[in-house]
Scaffold this motif. Structure first.
Motif, PDB file in Angstrom:
ATOM      1  N   GLY A  38      33.578  69.299  68.734  1.00  0.00           N
ATOM      2  CA  GLY A  38      34.233  70.592  68.564  1.00  0.00           C
ATOM      3  C   GLY A  38      35.541  70.636  69.328  1.00  0.00           C
ATOM      4  O   GLY A  38      35.611  70.182  70.472  1.00  0.00           O
ATOM      5  N   THR A  39      36.609  71.178  68.704  1.00  0.00           N
ATOM      6  CA  THR A  39      37.916  71.242  69.371  1.00  0.00           C
ATOM      7  C   THR A  39      38.360  72.704  69.518  1.00  0.00           C
ATOM      8  O   THR A  39      37.845  73.428  70.351  1.00  0.00           O
ATOM      9  N   THR A  71      37.194  74.671  65.846  1.00  0.00           N
ATOM     10  CA  THR A  71      36.395  75.834  66.238  1.00  0.00           C
ATOM     11  C   THR A  71      37.352  76.905  66.755  1.00  0.00           C
ATOM     12  O   THR A  71      38.573  76.739  66.687  1.00  0.00           O
ATOM     13  N   SER A  74      37.219  77.067  73.485  1.00  0.00           N
ATOM     14  CA  SER A  74      36.269  76.894  74.586  1.00  0.00           C
ATOM     15  C   SER A  74      35.119  77.890  74.561  1.00  0.00           C
ATOM     16  O   SER A  74      33.951  77.516  74.751  1.00  0.00           O
ATOM     17  N   ASN A  77      32.854  76.891  71.856  1.00  0.00           N
ATOM     18  CA  ASN A  77      32.294  75.552  72.022  1.00  0.00           C
ATOM     19  C   ASN A  77      31.100  75.523  72.970  1.00  0.00           C
ATOM     20  O   ASN A  77      30.128  74.803  72.740  1.00  0.00           O
ATOM     21  N   LEU A  86      26.794  71.320  68.290  1.00  0.00           N
ATOM     22  CA  LEU A  86      27.816  70.311  68.535  1.00  0.00           C
ATOM     23  C   LEU A  86      27.224  69.280  69.487  1.00  0.00           C
ATOM     24  O   LEU A  86      26.350  69.605  70.296  1.00  0.00           O
ATOM     25  N   ALA A  89      32.325  68.546  73.020  1.00  0.00           N
ATOM     26  CA  ALA A  89      33.369  69.526  72.719  1.00  0.00           C
ATOM     27  C   ALA A  89      34.375  69.591  73.855  1.00  0.00           C
ATOM     28  O   ALA A  89      34.059  69.325  75.008  1.00  0.00           O
ATOM     29  N   VAL A  91      36.621  71.677  76.380  1.00  0.00           N
ATOM     30  CA  VAL A  91      36.458  72.973  77.052  1.00  0.00           C
ATOM     31  C   VAL A  91      37.481  73.062  78.185  1.00  0.00           C
ATOM     32  O   VAL A  91      37.601  72.145  79.000  1.00  0.00           O
TER      33      VAL A  91
END
Length: 324
Positions: A38-39, A71, A74, A77, A86, A89, A91
Motif C-alpha cells: 500500500g502506498t 491508497t 498513512s 494504510n 495489505l 505499506a 507510513v
C-alpha cells in the motif's frame, strides 16, 4: 491479506527444442511470493517510492512479486495492515509514532520492515510570493497535503510547536490527490504547499515550474521551540541543490517514514525481504534519490525501539552486525 503462493512451471529450451535428460524434458518449479504494497494517492512521494521499491526488489529476486496499490495514505494504510488487507505499506513518521505509542488509539502490533527516508517539513511558495516566514502565511490558504496522508500530521506538530493552529490560523486545504497541490499554488488558489523531504514530487514540480519557487522552513529559534515541545521530532536538513535553484541547505525538523508490515507476516518472508533489500541498497539509491537513505543501519537508528522491527528482519540485521 494472506501472501499468495503462485506456482509456475518453467521449461528450459535449448536451440528451439526442450532440453532432454533420459528422453524427458527438464523443468523447474518456482514458488513465487506475491506481496501487496500500500502506498498513497497518485502524485505524492509514497507512490513514487513504492513503485521504485517494487521494481528493484522484483528484479533482484524473481520469486518475489511485490504489487504496489494506491491508497489514501498513512492513515488508511495502518488499519488496512492491521486488518490483513495489505502485507506491507508506506507510513509517515508521525502516524507511525502515534500508532506505536498508542496516542489516540490502541497501540498497534505492526512491525517495521525498513526506514524509508527522513522527512524535513517545509512550505514552498512561488518565487514571486511576498511570504517569507511561516507566520507570514497565517490567514492564507495553504495546501497541507492529501487527506489521510501523514504530511498534515507533521505540519500540525510543527505549527503547534511555534504556537500556531493549522485549522484556525490558516485556511487549510486538504487534497484528494497529492499531485493537485503545485497547480493550486501556481494559479493562486493556495499561497503555499506543505511537503517534506528530498525528491518530493510536489516540491520538484514547483521548483521546475517556469516561475520558480522558494522554500519556507522554521527559523533556528522556531526549531528549538518545536523540539522542546515535541521531542520525537528530529533536526533534519534538505541538502543544497536537492531541487532546482535551491543553492543552500535548508534546516528544519521532521521524522523518518517507515515501511510497516502486518504483524502476521511470516518471519522467513520478512527475513528474505530484508536480505534482498540490503543487497540492492546501491541500485535503489541510483534509481531514486530519497532511497539513498533506505539502509539497514538507518532502520536500526530510526526505529523508536529496536523491538518494533519485525523479528525476521531483526534476525537478518543481527547476522550482518547492524543490530545487537
Amino acid at each position: 491479506m494472506k501472501i499468495a503462493l503462485m506456482v509456475c512451471a518453467v521449461v528450459l529450451l535449448t536451440g528451439g527444442a526442450a532440453a532432454q535428460e533420459g528422453g524427458k524434458a527438464i523443468s523447474k518449479t518456482i514458488s513465487q511470493t506475491s506481496i501487496t504494497l500500500g502506498t498513497a494517492t497518485p502524485g505524492g512521494g509514497f507512490p513514487l517510492y513504492g513503485n521504485a521499491f517494487a521494481d528493484v526488489m522484483n528484479a533482484a529476486d524473481p520469486s518475489l512479486s511485490i504489487e504496489p496499490r494506491n491508497t489514501k495514505g498513512s492513515n488508511e494504510n495502518i488499519p488496512l495492515l492491521e486488518a490483513g488487507q495489505l502485507d506491507i505499506a508506506t507510513v509517515a513518521g508521525e502516524p507511525a509514532y502515534e500508532a506505536f505509542m498508542g496516542i489516540g488509539r490502541p497501540a498497534t502490533k505492526l512491525k517495521i520492515l525498513t526506514a524509508m527516508y527522513s522527512s524535513p517539513g517545509m512550505f514552498v511558495v512561488r518565487a514571486d510570493s511576498p511570504y517569507r516566514t511561516i507566520r507570514d502565511l497565517a490567514g492564507q490558504p495553504v495546501a497541507f497535503g492529501a487527506k489521510g496522508s501523514g504530511l498534515p500530521i507533521l505540519s500540525r506538530y510543527i505549527l503547534d510547536g511555534i504556537g500556531l493552529k493549522q485549522d484556525e490560523d490558516f485556511k487549510s486545504i486538504y487534497l484528494d490527490r497529492a499531485g493537485d497541490g503545485p497547480a493550486m499554488v501556481q494559479d493562486g488558489r493556495a499561497a503555499a504547499l506543505w511537503g517534506a523531504g528530498v525528491g518530493w514530487p510536489g516540491f520538484a514540480a514547483m521548483a521546475e515550474s517556469p516561475g520558480g519557487a522558494r522554500f519556507i522552513a522554521p527559523s533556528t529559534e522556531e526549531i528549538a521551540r518545536i523540539r522542546a515541545k515535541h521531542t520525537f521530532l528530529k533536526p533534519l536538513t534538505i541538502p543544497a541543490n536537492s531541487y532546482p535553484k535551491q543553492t543552500e541547505a535548508i534546516a528544519s525538523v521532521g521524522s523518518w517514514s517507515f515501511m510497516l508490515v502486518r504483524e502476521s507476516l511470516p518471519d522467513d518472508v520478512a527475513y528474505r525481504l530484508a536480505k534482498t533489500l540490503h543487497g540492492i541498497e546501491g541500485d535503489f539509491c541510483k534509481k531514486l534519490a530519497q532511497a539513498c537513505e533506505t539502509t539497514a543501519a538507518n532502520t536500526v537508528a530510526a526505529a523508536p525501539n529496536v523491538e518494533l522491527i519485525h523479528p525476521g528482519v531483526l534476525k537478518y540485521f543481527r547476522e550482518i552486525g547492524v543490530a545487537k
